[in-house]
Design a protein around this motif. Structure first.
Motif, PDB file in Angstrom:
ATOM      1  N   ALA A 187       0.827  -1.233  -0.155  1.00 18.87           N
ATOM      2  CA  ALA A 187       0.128  -0.031  -0.199  1.00 18.87           C
ATOM      3  C   ALA A 187       0.839   1.434   0.069  1.00 18.87           C
ATOM      4  N   GLY A 188       0.317   2.498  -0.518  1.00 16.60           N
ATOM      5  CA  GLY A 188       1.326   3.673  -0.495  1.00 16.60           C
ATOM      6  C   GLY A 188       1.659   3.872  -1.795  1.00 16.60           C
ATOM      7  N   ALA A 189       2.532   4.828  -1.688  1.00 11.67           N
ATOM      8  CA  ALA A 189       3.138   5.259  -3.049  1.00 11.67           C
ATOM      9  C   ALA A 189       4.612   5.796  -2.825  1.00 11.67           C
ATOM     10  N   VAL A 190       5.509   5.385  -4.068  1.00 12.11           N
ATOM     11  CA  VAL A 190       6.772   6.190  -4.162  1.00 12.11           C
ATOM     12  C   VAL A 190       6.911   7.249  -5.228  1.00 12.11           C
ATOM     13  N   LEU A 191       7.175   8.466  -4.883  1.00  8.52           N
ATOM     14  CA  LEU A 191       7.203   9.536  -5.792  1.00  8.52           C
ATOM     15  C   LEU A 191       8.595   9.960  -5.983  1.00  8.52           C
ATOM     16  N   ARG A 192       8.945  10.468  -7.242  1.00  9.03           N
ATOM     17  CA  ARG A 192      10.238  10.969  -7.652  1.00  9.03           C
ATOM     18  C   ARG A 192       9.859  12.071  -8.381  1.00  9.03           C
ATOM     19  N   ASP A 193      10.500  13.302  -8.038  1.00 11.44           N
ATOM     20  CA  ASP A 193      10.290  14.444  -8.629  1.00 11.44           C
ATOM     21  C   ASP A 193       8.759  14.695  -8.580  1.00 11.44           C
ATOM     22  N   GLY A 194       8.029  14.135  -7.806  1.00  8.49           N
ATOM     23  CA  GLY A 194       6.324  14.569  -7.680  1.00  8.49           C
ATOM     24  C   GLY A 194       5.630  13.481  -8.729  1.00  8.49           C
ATOM     25  N   GLU A 195       6.463  12.495  -9.300  1.00 13.30           N
ATOM     26  CA  GLU A 195       5.643  11.664 -10.039  1.00 13.30           C
ATOM     27  C   GLU A 195       5.710  10.431  -9.453  1.00 13.30           C
ATOM     28  N   ASP A 196       4.634   9.689  -9.615  1.00 15.21           N
ATOM     29  CA  ASP A 196       4.270   8.420  -8.896  1.00 15.21           C
ATOM     30  C   ASP A 196       5.083   7.267 -10.003  1.00 15.21           C
ATOM     31  N   ILE A 197       5.978   6.755  -9.109  1.00 11.57           N
ATOM     32  CA  ILE A 197       6.861   5.708  -9.617  1.00 11.57           C
ATOM     33  C   ILE A 197       6.591   4.370  -9.005  1.00 11.57           C
ATOM     34  N   THR A 198       5.681   4.276  -8.272  1.00 10.23           N
ATOM     35  CA  THR A 198       5.087   2.850  -7.562  1.00 10.23           C
ATOM     36  C   THR A 198       5.272   1.674  -8.318  1.00 10.23           C
ATOM     37  N   ARG A 199       4.743   1.658  -9.407  1.00  9.58           N
ATOM     38  CA  ARG A 199       4.620   0.424 -10.437  1.00  9.58           C
ATOM     39  C   ARG A 199       5.673   0.277 -11.304  1.00  9.58           C
ATOM     40  N   ARG A 200       6.716   1.251 -11.225  1.00 13.95           N
ATOM     41  CA  ARG A 200       7.881   1.216 -12.078  1.00 13.95           C
ATOM     42  C   ARG A 200       8.650   0.022 -11.375  1.00 13.95           C
ATOM     43  N   PRO A 201       9.089  -0.896 -12.210  1.00 12.34           N
ATOM     44  CA  PRO A 201      10.269  -1.927 -11.529  1.00 12.34           C
ATOM     45  C   PRO A 201      11.530  -1.128 -11.274  1.00 12.34           C
ATOM     46  N   ALA A 202      12.426  -2.076 -10.649  1.00 15.22           N
ATOM     47  CA  ALA A 202      13.727  -1.538 -10.031  1.00 15.22           C
ATOM     48  C   ALA A 202      14.580  -1.276 -11.347  1.00 15.22           C
ATOM     49  N   HIS A 203      14.619  -1.914 -12.343  1.00 10.99           N
ATOM     50  CA  HIS A 203      15.351  -1.948 -13.335  1.00 10.99           C
ATOM     51  C   HIS A 203      15.182  -0.409 -14.406  1.00 10.99           C
ATOM     52  N   ALA A 204      13.751  -0.292 -14.374  1.00 11.67           N
ATOM     53  CA  ALA A 204      13.233   0.817 -15.035  1.00 11.67           C
ATOM     54  C   ALA A 204      13.728   2.022 -14.179  1.00 11.67           C
ATOM     55  N   ARG A 205      13.603   2.105 -12.999  1.00 12.31           N
ATOM     56  CA  ARG A 205      14.328   3.276 -11.975  1.00 12.31           C
ATOM     57  C   ARG A 205      15.635   3.430 -12.195  1.00 12.31           C
ATOM     58  N   ALA A 206      16.255   2.270 -12.399  1.00  9.22           N
ATOM     59  CA  ALA A 206      17.962   2.429 -12.454  1.00  9.22           C
ATOM     60  C   ALA A 206      17.977   3.256 -13.855  1.00  9.22           C
ATOM     61  N   ALA A 207      17.438   2.649 -14.838  1.00 11.53           N
ATOM     62  CA  ALA A 207      17.568   3.267 -16.017  1.00 11.53           C
ATOM     63  C   ALA A 207      17.273   4.851 -16.253  1.00 11.53           C
ATOM     64  N   ARG A 208      16.426   5.240 -15.126  1.00  8.64           N
ATOM     65  CA  ARG A 208      16.075   6.662 -15.145  1.00  8.64           C
ATOM     66  C   ARG A 208      16.743   7.302 -14.064  1.00  8.64           C
ATOM     67  N   GLY A 209      18.060   6.916 -13.696  1.00  6.45           N
ATOM     68  CA  GLY A 209      18.836   7.645 -12.784  1.00  6.45           C
ATOM     69  C   GLY A 209      18.683   7.271 -11.401  1.00  6.45           C
ATOM     70  N   VAL A 210      18.120   6.080 -10.934  1.00  2.97           N
ATOM     71  CA  VAL A 210      18.217   5.780  -9.740  1.00  2.97           C
ATOM     72  C   VAL A 210      19.339   4.830  -9.210  1.00  2.97           C
ATOM     73  N   ALA A 211      20.410   5.141  -8.722  1.00  3.39           N
ATOM     74  CA  ALA A 211      21.566   4.298  -8.284  1.00  3.39           C
ATOM     75  C   ALA A 211      21.041   3.431  -7.047  1.00  3.39           C
ATOM     76  N   PHE A 212      21.350   2.153  -6.842  1.00 10.86           N
ATOM     77  CA  PHE A 212      20.824   1.451  -5.645  1.00 10.86           C
ATOM     78  C   PHE A 212      22.069   0.538  -5.343  1.00 10.86           C
ATOM     79  N   VAL A 213      22.918   0.629  -3.995  1.00  8.19           N
ATOM     80  CA  VAL A 213      23.939  -0.219  -3.661  1.00  8.19           C
ATOM     81  C   VAL A 213      23.538  -0.634  -2.463  1.00  8.19           C
ATOM     82  N   PRO A 214      23.079  -2.242  -2.374  1.00  5.83           N
ATOM     83  CA  PRO A 214      22.435  -2.753  -1.311  1.00  5.83           C
ATOM     84  C   PRO A 214      23.523  -3.159  -0.170  1.00  5.83           C
ATOM     85  N   ASP A 215      23.160  -3.730   0.796  1.00  2.00           N
ATOM     86  CA  ASP A 215      24.124  -4.019   1.894  1.00  2.00           C
ATOM     87  C   ASP A 215      25.074  -5.174   1.596  1.00  2.00           C
TER      88      ASP A 215
END
Length: 232
Positions: free
Chosen positions: A57-85
């Motif tokens: 439930a809830g939402a993830v917003l980036r620069d005001g846009e709802d990206i909740t349904r956007r998968p991780a690889h699509a977020r990465a392609a749009r400039g979201v870099a993730f370094v896990p532990d």
């Protein structure tokens, strides 16, 4: 707002709910720290922002846009870099190959300038490095030229415990580099930590440092680092 945020985020692991309607924001041009002990929800919140964990439930917003349904690889392609532990490098590839995957030749040189300890290790498989060396290699991805997308003016860097396994001098250098990143590029940096690193507390006068402290899947404090108790 410019940056990335969770709104009313709920995440479940089977029958257990790990985030209970969490709302928090990581603004552009700042370092945001998600604080909490093991089981607090800090890593879950970071992974929800990255898209590696779906919200129930809830939402993830980036620069005001709802990206909740956007998968991780699509977020990465749009400039979201993730370094896990954990498992943050490609162990079968050499250090040089890991760096080549993360950016251009200029980006590789920038990473090696930041972590000269990696230069003699370039031909070695990443899986043979020590924990601290692997962490340097993984974090170096955050030091490449941040990517943006025509629909987003802000890049996002998400790192879970960036200094894990590093010596104190290398850890201090890492936090100084991350704290300096928003100053020159349109980026927001989000870190998950058990405690607020002294280097970030000290840099708060020069760089905006926002803290969200989580406890048992809820936010118990949100504000500037200066407002956090010294034990935090």
């Amino acid at each position: 707002m410019r940056g990335i945020e969770l709104r009313g985020a709920r995440v479940r692991y089977g029958p257990l709910e790990a985030l209970h309607g969490v709302t928090l924001a990581a603004p552009a041009g700042a370092v945001t720290v998600l604080l909490g002990t093991n089981g607090s929800g800090r890593t879950t919140a970071l992974r929800a922002l990255a898209g590696t964990l779906p919200l129930t439930a809830g939402a993830v917003l980036r620069d005001g846009e709802d990206i909740t349904r956007r998968p991780a690889h699509a977020r990465a392609a749009r400039g979201v870099a993730f370094v896990p532990d954990r498992r943050a490098v490609f162990p079968a590839l050499t250090v040089a190959e890991n760096l080549e995957l993360s950016g251009t030749e200029a980006d590789t040189e920038r990473a090696l300038d930041a972590y000269p300890e990696l230069r003699p290790l370039l031909p070695r498989p990443a899986g043979t490095l020590s924990g601290g060396e692997q962490r340097m290699l993984a974090v170096s991805r955050a030091l490449r030229a941040p990517r943006t997308h025509p629909r987003h003016s802000t890049s996002v860097v998400l790192i879970d415990e960036p200094a894990q396994g590093m010596s104190p001098p290398v850890a201090a250098r890492t936090y100084a580099l991350l704290a300096g990143l928003p100053a020159g590029v349109p980026a927001c940096v989000v870190l998950a930590e058990q405690r607020l690193p002294p280097a970030l507390r000290e840099s708060a006068g020069r760089t905006a440092v926002v803290v969200h402290e989580l406890r048992r899947g809820t936010v118990v404090f949100s504000g500037e680092a200066a407002g956090l108790s010294p034990s935090g």
